[in-house]
Design a protein around this motif. Structure first.
Motif, PDB file in Angstrom:
ATOM      1  N   LEU A 190       4.757  31.295  32.998  1.00 41.96           N
ATOM      2  CA  LEU A 190       5.808  30.474  33.576  1.00 41.96           C
ATOM      3  C   LEU A 190       6.234  29.433  32.555  1.00 41.96           C
ATOM      4  O   LEU A 190       5.392  28.753  31.968  1.00 41.96           O
ATOM      5  CB  LEU A 190       5.306  29.789  34.846  1.00 41.96           C
ATOM      6  N   VAL A 191       7.544  29.326  32.335  1.00 37.55           N
ATOM      7  CA  VAL A 191       8.076  28.353  31.385  1.00 37.55           C
ATOM      8  C   VAL A 191       9.168  27.526  32.050  1.00 37.55           C
ATOM      9  O   VAL A 191       9.848  27.986  32.968  1.00 37.55           O
ATOM     10  CB  VAL A 191       8.624  29.025  30.099  1.00 37.55           C
ATOM     11  N   THR A 192       9.335  26.320  31.564  1.00 35.55           N
ATOM     12  CA  THR A 192      10.389  25.452  32.090  1.00 35.55           C
ATOM     13  C   THR A 192      11.742  25.900  31.564  1.00 35.55           C
ATOM     14  O   THR A 192      11.844  26.529  30.521  1.00 35.55           O
ATOM     15  CB  THR A 192      10.145  23.977  31.694  1.00 35.55           C
ATOM     16  N   LEU A 193      12.773  25.540  32.293  1.00 31.38           N
ATOM     17  CA  LEU A 193      14.139  25.890  31.907  1.00 31.38           C
ATOM     18  C   LEU A 193      14.722  24.759  31.070  1.00 31.38           C
ATOM     19  O   LEU A 193      14.677  23.602  31.463  1.00 31.38           O
ATOM     20  CB  LEU A 193      15.009  26.117  33.141  1.00 31.38           C
ATOM     21  N   GLU A 194      15.256  25.105  29.917  1.00 32.08           N
ATOM     22  CA  GLU A 194      15.841  24.116  29.019  1.00 32.08           C
ATOM     23  C   GLU A 194      17.353  23.998  29.207  1.00 32.08           C
ATOM     24  O   GLU A 194      17.925  22.944  29.006  1.00 32.08           O
ATOM     25  CB  GLU A 194      15.536  24.482  27.560  1.00 32.08           C
ATOM     26  N   ASP A 195      17.999  25.083  29.612  1.00 32.26           N
ATOM     27  CA  ASP A 195      19.453  25.128  29.743  1.00 32.26           C
ATOM     28  C   ASP A 195      19.870  24.590  31.118  1.00 32.26           C
ATOM     29  O   ASP A 195      19.480  25.132  32.145  1.00 32.26           O
ATOM     30  CB  ASP A 195      19.926  26.574  29.555  1.00 32.26           C
ATOM     31  N   GLU A 196      20.677  23.522  31.123  1.00 34.03           N
ATOM     32  CA  GLU A 196      21.085  22.888  32.373  1.00 34.03           C
ATOM     33  C   GLU A 196      21.951  23.810  33.236  1.00 34.03           C
ATOM     34  O   GLU A 196      21.818  23.833  34.461  1.00 34.03           O
ATOM     35  CB  GLU A 196      21.822  21.584  32.096  1.00 34.03           C
ATOM     36  N   ALA A 197      22.828  24.590  32.624  1.00 37.70           N
ATOM     37  CA  ALA A 197      23.675  25.515  33.380  1.00 37.70           C
ATOM     38  C   ALA A 197      22.820  26.587  34.059  1.00 37.70           C
ATOM     39  O   ALA A 197      23.065  26.945  35.219  1.00 37.70           O
ATOM     40  CB  ALA A 197      24.711  26.154  32.460  1.00 37.70           C
ATOM     41  N   GLU A 198      21.828  27.097  33.335  1.00 41.17           N
ATOM     42  CA  GLU A 198      20.911  28.084  33.913  1.00 41.17           C
ATOM     43  C   GLU A 198      20.145  27.460  35.078  1.00 41.17           C
ATOM     44  O   GLU A 198      20.010  28.071  36.145  1.00 41.17           O
ATOM     45  CB  GLU A 198      19.947  28.573  32.836  1.00 41.17           C
ATOM     46  N   MET A 199      19.656  26.225  34.896  1.00 39.01           N
ATOM     47  CA  MET A 199      18.914  25.536  35.952  1.00 39.01           C
ATOM     48  C   MET A 199      19.773  25.356  37.194  1.00 39.01           C
ATOM     49  O   MET A 199      19.334  25.618  38.310  1.00 39.01           O
ATOM     50  CB  MET A 199      18.419  24.176  35.443  1.00 39.01           C
ATOM     51  N   ASP A 200      21.016  24.928  37.018  1.00 37.57           N
ATOM     52  CA  ASP A 200      21.909  24.718  38.153  1.00 37.57           C
ATOM     53  C   ASP A 200      22.166  26.018  38.914  1.00 37.57           C
ATOM     54  O   ASP A 200      22.129  26.055  40.144  1.00 37.57           O
ATOM     55  CB  ASP A 200      23.235  24.117  37.699  1.00 37.57           C
ATOM     56  N   ALA A 201      22.403  27.093  38.185  1.00 36.77           N
ATOM     57  CA  ALA A 201      22.686  28.379  38.824  1.00 36.77           C
ATOM     58  C   ALA A 201      21.464  28.901  39.575  1.00 36.77           C
ATOM     59  O   ALA A 201      21.579  29.385  40.707  1.00 36.77           O
ATOM     60  CB  ALA A 201      23.137  29.398  37.775  1.00 36.77           C
ATOM     61  N   VAL A 202      20.302  28.793  38.960  1.00 30.04           N
ATOM     62  CA  VAL A 202      19.077  29.267  39.612  1.00 30.04           C
ATOM     63  C   VAL A 202      18.743  28.387  40.813  1.00 30.04           C
ATOM     64  O   VAL A 202      18.322  28.876  41.860  1.00 30.04           O
ATOM     65  CB  VAL A 202      17.903  29.327  38.613  1.00 30.04           C
ATOM     66  N   TYR A 203      18.959  27.075  40.690  1.00 33.01           N
ATOM     67  CA  TYR A 203      18.731  26.161  41.809  1.00 33.01           C
ATOM     68  C   TYR A 203      19.571  26.576  43.018  1.00 33.01           C
ATOM     69  O   TYR A 203      19.062  26.621  44.146  1.00 33.01           O
ATOM     70  CB  TYR A 203      19.068  24.721  41.387  1.00 33.01           C
TER      71      TYR A 203
END
Length: 103
Positions: free
Chosen positions: A76-89
């Motif tokens: 498991l790794v943290t997400l660095e890309d804010e756009a990816e984080m927003d979409a997955v959220y």
């Protein structure tokens, strides 16, 4: 802790050696990758229902981690890309709210 409250917990160790406990919420797929969502666990959470946590904070300490293969093992790794984080959220929220509607 009762199974009625969910109850899949994991303990993770960060890069600095700090351990923390998370409660598993859901797994989603986005753009061909797998992501797992967890809630942070704090003292006294055993006596707090998930509905109470949701009322206190919209995301309730939500942690989203990406599942990646490293040397043939899932990590498991943290997400660095804010756009990816927003979409997955958004995907995680849709999944969690869909589960609430089914109950």
């Amino acid at each position: 802790m009762s199974e009625a409250f969910g109850g899949d917990f994991i303990t993770l160790t960060d890069e600095e050696g700090n351990e923390f406990e998370l409660e598993y919420c859901t797994t989603v797929e986005y753009n061909g990758a797998v992501y797992m969502a967890f809630l942070t666990v704090t003292e006294g959470d055993e006596d707090t229902s998930s509905e109470q946590v949701d009322e206190e904070s919209e995301d309730g300490g939500l942690v989203i981690l990406k599942v990646v293969q490293v040397d043939g093992e899932d990590q498991l790794v943290t997400l660095e890309d804010e756009a990816e984080m927003d979409a997955v959220y958004e995907q995680v929220m849709e999944d969690l709210f869909a589960e609430d509607e089914e109950e």
